[in-house]
Scaffold this active site. Structure first.
Site, PDB file in Angstrom:
ATOM      1  N   SER A  23     -46.631   3.003 -36.198  1.00 23.43           N
ATOM      2  CA  SER A  23     -46.309   4.390 -36.519  1.00 23.43           C
ATOM      3  C   SER A  23     -47.227   5.311 -35.736  1.00 23.43           C
ATOM      4  O   SER A  23     -48.314   4.916 -35.325  1.00 23.43           O
ATOM      5  CB  SER A  23     -46.484   4.643 -38.024  1.00 23.43           C
ATOM      6  OG  SER A  23     -46.328   6.024 -38.315  1.00 23.43           O
ATOM      7  N   HIS A  24     -46.809   6.539 -35.586  1.00 27.32           N
ATOM      8  CA  HIS A  24     -47.657   7.545 -34.952  1.00 27.32           C
ATOM      9  C   HIS A  24     -48.815   7.946 -35.862  1.00 27.32           C
ATOM     10  O   HIS A  24     -49.743   8.618 -35.425  1.00 27.32           O
ATOM     11  CB  HIS A  24     -46.822   8.777 -34.605  1.00 27.32           C
ATOM     12  CG  HIS A  24     -45.953   8.572 -33.415  1.00 27.32           C
ATOM     13  ND1 HIS A  24     -44.853   7.748 -33.427  1.00 27.32           N
ATOM     14  CD2 HIS A  24     -46.048   9.075 -32.165  1.00 27.32           C
ATOM     15  CE1 HIS A  24     -44.296   7.764 -32.232  1.00 27.32           C
ATOM     16  NE2 HIS A  24     -44.999   8.550 -31.449  1.00 27.32           N
ATOM     17  N   SER A  25     -48.759   7.531 -37.109  1.00 28.36           N
ATOM     18  CA  SER A  25     -49.775   7.876 -38.094  1.00 28.36           C
ATOM     19  C   SER A  25     -50.344   6.613 -38.732  1.00 28.36           C
ATOM     20  O   SER A  25     -49.585   5.790 -39.258  1.00 28.36           O
ATOM     21  CB  SER A  25     -49.143   8.755 -39.184  1.00 28.36           C
ATOM     22  OG  SER A  25     -49.947   8.803 -40.333  1.00 28.36           O
ATOM     23  N   SER A  87     -42.108   7.493 -28.829  1.00 28.21           N
ATOM     24  CA  SER A  87     -43.051   6.839 -27.928  1.00 28.21           C
ATOM     25  C   SER A  87     -43.534   5.495 -28.461  1.00 28.21           C
ATOM     26  O   SER A  87     -43.994   4.657 -27.680  1.00 28.21           O
ATOM     27  CB  SER A  87     -44.243   7.745 -27.622  1.00 28.21           C
ATOM     28  OG  SER A  87     -45.018   7.974 -28.776  1.00 28.21           O
TER      29      SER A  87
END
Length: 146
Positions: A23-25, A87
């Site tokens: 995840s981006h987080s 991304s």
């Protein structure tokens, strides 16, 4: 090696598929891993490892964190890599194309992040092979919410 939430050999001696959540987080990846563990009934679970954010704690994706997570999840039966968006997909595709950064048998899974993670963990924990884990996660697209 024992089973448990770290994963490892199942009672019949086989080895489970590992799961990586990209995840981006970092908070999201960790929360989805915890949710999947909780909804999977506990007990002797396959390895599920979050790989979220950047090394400095920011938002984004990190090929280094993804590779570390994949190595931590790998038990020799393949690694199902699930991603949240954009991304993260490109980063994992690049790592797979390079061919030497991720454990052998690593595969990007096209599935919804939360529902797919739960389905993948339940299926992997039952001792299913990588194809079955990927199929279970992908089938989560058909879950109706109405």
């Amino acid at each position: 090696m024992s089973g448990g939430s770290r994963g490892g050999p199942v009672r019949d001696g086989s080895v489970r598929v590992g799961i990586v959540l990209v995840s981006h987080s970092a908070a999201v990846a960790t929360a989805v891993a915890e949710l999947a563990r909780g909804l999977s009934g506990g007990g002797d679970l396959a390895p599920i490892v979050p790989a979220g954010g950047t090394p400095d704690g920011g938002l984004g994706t990190s090929s280094g964190l993804i590779c570390e997570a994949a190595k931590a999840a790998d038990r020799g039966s393949g690694v199902a890599i699930m991603v949240d968006l954009g991304s993260a997909v490109l980063t994992v595709k690049t790592l797979l194309a390079e061919g030497d950064e991720l454990p052998e048998g690593s595969r990007l899974v096209d599935a919804p992040f939360v529902e797919g993670a739960v389905a993948a963990l339940v299926t992997a924990s039952a001792g299913a092979d990588l194809d079955a884990v990927v199929a279970a996660a992908s089938e989560a697209y058909a879950y109706r919410k109405e």
